[in-house]
Design a protein around this motif. Structure first.
Motif, PDB file in Angstrom:
ATOM      1  N   LEU A  22       0.830  -1.207   0.000  1.00 52.41           N
ATOM      2  CA  LEU A  22       0.000   0.000   0.000  1.00 52.41           C
ATOM      3  C   LEU A  22       0.865   1.258   0.000  1.00 52.41           C
ATOM      4  O   LEU A  22       0.549   2.242  -0.672  1.00 52.41           O
ATOM      5  N   TYR A  23       1.970   1.232   0.726  1.00 51.85           N
ATOM      6  CA  TYR A  23       2.900   2.357   0.697  1.00 51.85           C
ATOM      7  C   TYR A  23       3.461   2.558  -0.703  1.00 51.85           C
ATOM      8  O   TYR A  23       3.600   3.689  -1.175  1.00 51.85           O
ATOM      9  N   LYS A  24       3.791   1.457  -1.375  1.00 48.48           N
ATOM     10  CA  LYS A  24       4.294   1.551  -2.746  1.00 48.48           C
ATOM     11  C   LYS A  24       3.239   2.167  -3.661  1.00 48.48           C
ATOM     12  O   LYS A  24       3.569   2.983  -4.523  1.00 48.48           O
ATOM     13  N   LEU A  25       1.983   1.769  -3.476  1.00 46.62           N
ATOM     14  CA  LEU A  25       0.892   2.329  -4.272  1.00 46.62           C
ATOM     15  C   LEU A  25       0.821   3.842  -4.070  1.00 46.62           C
ATOM     16  O   LEU A  25       0.741   4.607  -5.033  1.00 46.62           O
ATOM     17  N   ILE A  26       0.853   4.271  -2.822  1.00 53.11           N
ATOM     18  CA  ILE A  26       0.756   5.699  -2.511  1.00 53.11           C
ATOM     19  C   ILE A  26       1.940   6.465  -3.100  1.00 53.11           C
ATOM     20  O   ILE A  26       1.766   7.514  -3.728  1.00 53.11           O
ATOM     21  N   LYS A  27       3.140   5.927  -2.932  1.00 52.83           N
ATOM     22  CA  LYS A  27       4.336   6.601  -3.441  1.00 52.83           C
ATOM     23  C   LYS A  27       4.373   6.665  -4.963  1.00 52.83           C
ATOM     24  O   LYS A  27       4.949   7.581  -5.534  1.00 52.83           O
ATOM     25  N   GLN A  41      -6.014   7.352   6.317  1.00 54.72           N
ATOM     26  CA  GLN A  41      -7.001   6.338   6.708  1.00 54.72           C
ATOM     27  C   GLN A  41      -6.602   4.962   6.184  1.00 54.72           C
ATOM     28  O   GLN A  41      -6.727   3.959   6.888  1.00 54.72           O
ATOM     29  N   LEU A  42      -6.109   4.913   4.963  1.00 50.57           N
ATOM     30  CA  LEU A  42      -5.658   3.649   4.376  1.00 50.57           C
ATOM     31  C   LEU A  42      -4.488   3.075   5.181  1.00 50.57           C
ATOM     32  O   LEU A  42      -4.465   1.883   5.491  1.00 50.57           O
ATOM     33  N   ARG A  44      -3.687   3.752   8.361  1.00 45.38           N
ATOM     34  CA  ARG A  44      -4.111   3.373   9.706  1.00 45.38           C
ATOM     35  C   ARG A  44      -4.908   2.069   9.702  1.00 45.38           C
ATOM     36  O   ARG A  44      -4.741   1.222  10.576  1.00 45.38           O
ATOM     37  N   ALA A  45      -5.770   1.892   8.706  1.00 44.08           N
ATOM     38  CA  ALA A  45      -6.551   0.656   8.623  1.00 44.08           C
ATOM     39  C   ALA A  45      -5.639  -0.547   8.360  1.00 44.08           C
ATOM     40  O   ALA A  45      -5.829  -1.614   8.940  1.00 44.08           O
ATOM     41  N   SER A  46      -4.641  -0.357   7.495  1.00 42.40           N
ATOM     42  CA  SER A  46      -3.744  -1.481   7.202  1.00 42.40           C
ATOM     43  C   SER A  46      -2.858  -1.795   8.413  1.00 42.40           C
ATOM     44  O   SER A  46      -2.620  -2.968   8.717  1.00 42.40           O
ATOM     45  N   TYR A  47      -2.400  -0.774   9.132  1.00 44.60           N
ATOM     46  CA  TYR A  47      -1.632  -1.024  10.365  1.00 44.60           C
ATOM     47  C   TYR A  47      -2.481  -1.812  11.354  1.00 44.60           C
ATOM     48  O   TYR A  47      -1.988  -2.665  12.068  1.00 44.60           O
ATOM     49  N   SER A  48      -3.736  -1.448  11.408  1.00 42.53           N
ATOM     50  CA  SER A  48      -4.643  -2.044  12.381  1.00 42.53           C
ATOM     51  C   SER A  48      -4.725  -3.557  12.237  1.00 42.53           C
ATOM     52  O   SER A  48      -4.839  -4.274  13.233  1.00 42.53           O
ATOM     53  N   VAL A  49      -4.637  -4.050  11.013  1.00 45.77           N
ATOM     54  CA  VAL A  49      -4.671  -5.502  10.811  1.00 45.77           C
ATOM     55  C   VAL A  49      -3.479  -6.130  11.527  1.00 45.77           C
ATOM     56  O   VAL A  49      -3.634  -7.031  12.360  1.00 45.77           O
ATOM     57  N   MET A  50      -2.284  -5.635  11.215  1.00 46.04           N
ATOM     58  CA  MET A  50      -1.066  -6.163  11.846  1.00 46.04           C
ATOM     59  C   MET A  50      -1.092  -6.000  13.359  1.00 46.04           C
ATOM     60  O   MET A  50      -0.777  -6.934  14.100  1.00 46.04           O
ATOM     61  N   LEU A  51      -1.445  -4.808  13.793  1.00 49.82           N
ATOM     62  CA  LEU A  51      -1.377  -4.502  15.224  1.00 49.82           C
ATOM     63  C   LEU A  51      -2.363  -5.322  16.047  1.00 49.82           C
ATOM     64  O   LEU A  51      -2.046  -5.750  17.159  1.00 49.82           O
ATOM     65  N   ASN A  52      -3.545  -5.563  15.505  1.00 50.45           N
ATOM     66  CA  ASN A  52      -4.522  -6.353  16.243  1.00 50.45           C
ATOM     67  C   ASN A  52      -4.149  -7.829  16.316  1.00 50.45           C
ATOM     68  O   ASN A  52      -4.418  -8.486  17.314  1.00 50.45           O
ATOM     69  N   ALA A  76      -9.465  -5.082   7.785  1.00 50.55           N
ATOM     70  CA  ALA A  76      -9.174  -5.571   6.428  1.00 50.55           C
ATOM     71  C   ALA A  76     -10.306  -5.180   5.478  1.00 50.55           C
ATOM     72  O   ALA A  76     -10.060  -4.785   4.334  1.00 50.55           O
ATOM     73  N   GLY A  77     -11.536  -5.255   5.954  1.00 54.76           N
ATOM     74  CA  GLY A  77     -12.671  -4.814   5.142  1.00 54.76           C
ATOM     75  C   GLY A  77     -12.592  -3.324   4.849  1.00 54.76           C
ATOM     76  O   GLY A  77     -12.899  -2.877   3.736  1.00 54.76           O
ATOM     77  N   GLU A  78     -12.158  -2.560   5.835  1.00 57.19           N
ATOM     78  CA  GLU A  78     -11.981  -1.117   5.637  1.00 57.19           C
ATOM     79  C   GLU A  78     -10.912  -0.848   4.581  1.00 57.19           C
ATOM     80  O   GLU A  78     -11.099  -0.009   3.692  1.00 57.19           O
ATOM     81  N   VAL A  79      -9.801  -1.575   4.643  1.00 60.29           N
ATOM     82  CA  VAL A  79      -8.737  -1.420   3.646  1.00 60.29           C
ATOM     83  C   VAL A  79      -9.279  -1.713   2.252  1.00 60.29           C
ATOM     84  O   VAL A  79      -9.047  -0.953   1.306  1.00 60.29           O
ATOM     85  N   ARG A  80     -10.011  -2.813   2.127  1.00 62.35           N
ATOM     86  CA  ARG A  80     -10.557  -3.188   0.818  1.00 62.35           C
ATOM     87  C   ARG A  80     -11.491  -2.106   0.290  1.00 62.35           C
ATOM     88  O   ARG A  80     -11.457  -1.762  -0.888  1.00 62.35           O
ATOM     89  N   SER A  81     -12.302  -1.550   1.154  1.00 63.97           N
ATOM     90  CA  SER A  81     -13.228  -0.495   0.762  1.00 63.97           C
ATOM     91  C   SER A  81     -12.475   0.754   0.298  1.00 63.97           C
ATOM     92  O   SER A  81     -12.828   1.367  -0.721  1.00 63.97           O
ATOM     93  N   ILE A  82     -11.426   1.118   1.007  1.00 64.02           N
ATOM     94  CA  ILE A  82     -10.631   2.289   0.628  1.00 64.02           C
ATOM     95  C   ILE A  82      -9.935   2.049  -0.706  1.00 64.02           C
ATOM     96  O   ILE A  82      -9.822   2.969  -1.535  1.00 64.02           O
ATOM     97  N   ILE A  83      -9.478   0.823  -0.939  1.00 66.87           N
ATOM     98  CA  ILE A  83      -8.855   0.507  -2.225  1.00 66.87           C
ATOM     99  C   ILE A  83      -9.846   0.764  -3.365  1.00 66.87           C
ATOM    100  O   ILE A  83      -9.475   1.284  -4.420  1.00 66.87           O
ATOM    101  N   HIS A  84     -11.117   0.439  -3.148  1.00 63.34           N
ATOM    102  CA  HIS A  84     -12.133   0.718  -4.172  1.00 63.34           C
ATOM    103  C   HIS A  84     -12.292   2.231  -4.382  1.00 63.34           C
ATOM    104  O   HIS A  84     -12.467   2.686  -5.515  1.00 63.34           O
ATOM    105  N   ILE A  85     -12.215   2.998  -3.304  1.00 66.86           N
ATOM    106  CA  ILE A  85     -12.288   4.459  -3.432  1.00 66.86           C
ATOM    107  C   ILE A  85     -11.111   4.967  -4.255  1.00 66.86           C
ATOM    108  O   ILE A  85     -11.277   5.799  -5.152  1.00 66.86           O
TER     109      ILE A  85
END
Length: 122
Positions: A22-27, A41-42, A44-52, A76-85
């Motif tokens: 995701l970082y590569k995508l953003i960069k 938001q993208l 934080r949501a992706s960190y949240s998967v790892m952190l939880n 993970a659902g939030e990440v997927r939704s943001i990817i669609h955005i």
């Protein structure tokens, strides 16, 4: 399934790879990178998967770990939704988007499977 540390758990490893992708995508997309709130938001949501996954593992209780996996699955659902955005708003390679969605879906499935395993184990 016995893990000595959370870094040994495949779903945590895959979530770590996802964060990097995701970082590569953003960069790689300057327009997207300028959308600070969406990118934040993208991230934080992706960190949240790892952190939880990590936090749940460290609780040393199957019930608590399963609860944290459930929270990670929601992230993970939030990440997927943001990817669609991102796909809808920015000029991003379709194959790259599809690959990211596939990654997140695989992570969600792993989280679901591990959660079910933990809840059945006594």
């Amino acid at each position: 399934m016995t893990y000595k540390k959370f870094e040994d758990i495949k779903v945590w490893q895959d979530a770590r790879i996802l964060v990097n992708n995701l970082y590569k995508l953003i960069k790689s997309n300057s327009s997207l990178a300028k959308d600070y709130s969406l990118c934040d938001q993208l991230k934080r949501a992706s960190y949240s998967v790892m952190l939880n996954v990590a936090e749940g593992f460290e609780r040393r209780s199957n019930k608590e770990f399963a609860n944290f996996l459930n929270i990670a699955k929601g992230s993970a659902g939030e990440v997927r939704s943001i990817i669609h955005i991102v796909q809808d708003l920015y000029s991003v390679n379709v194959e790259q988007i599809l690959e990211l969605i596939k990654e997140v879906e695989a992570i969600s499935a792993q989280l679901h499977g591990l959660r079910n395993y933990l809840l059945k184990a006594k």
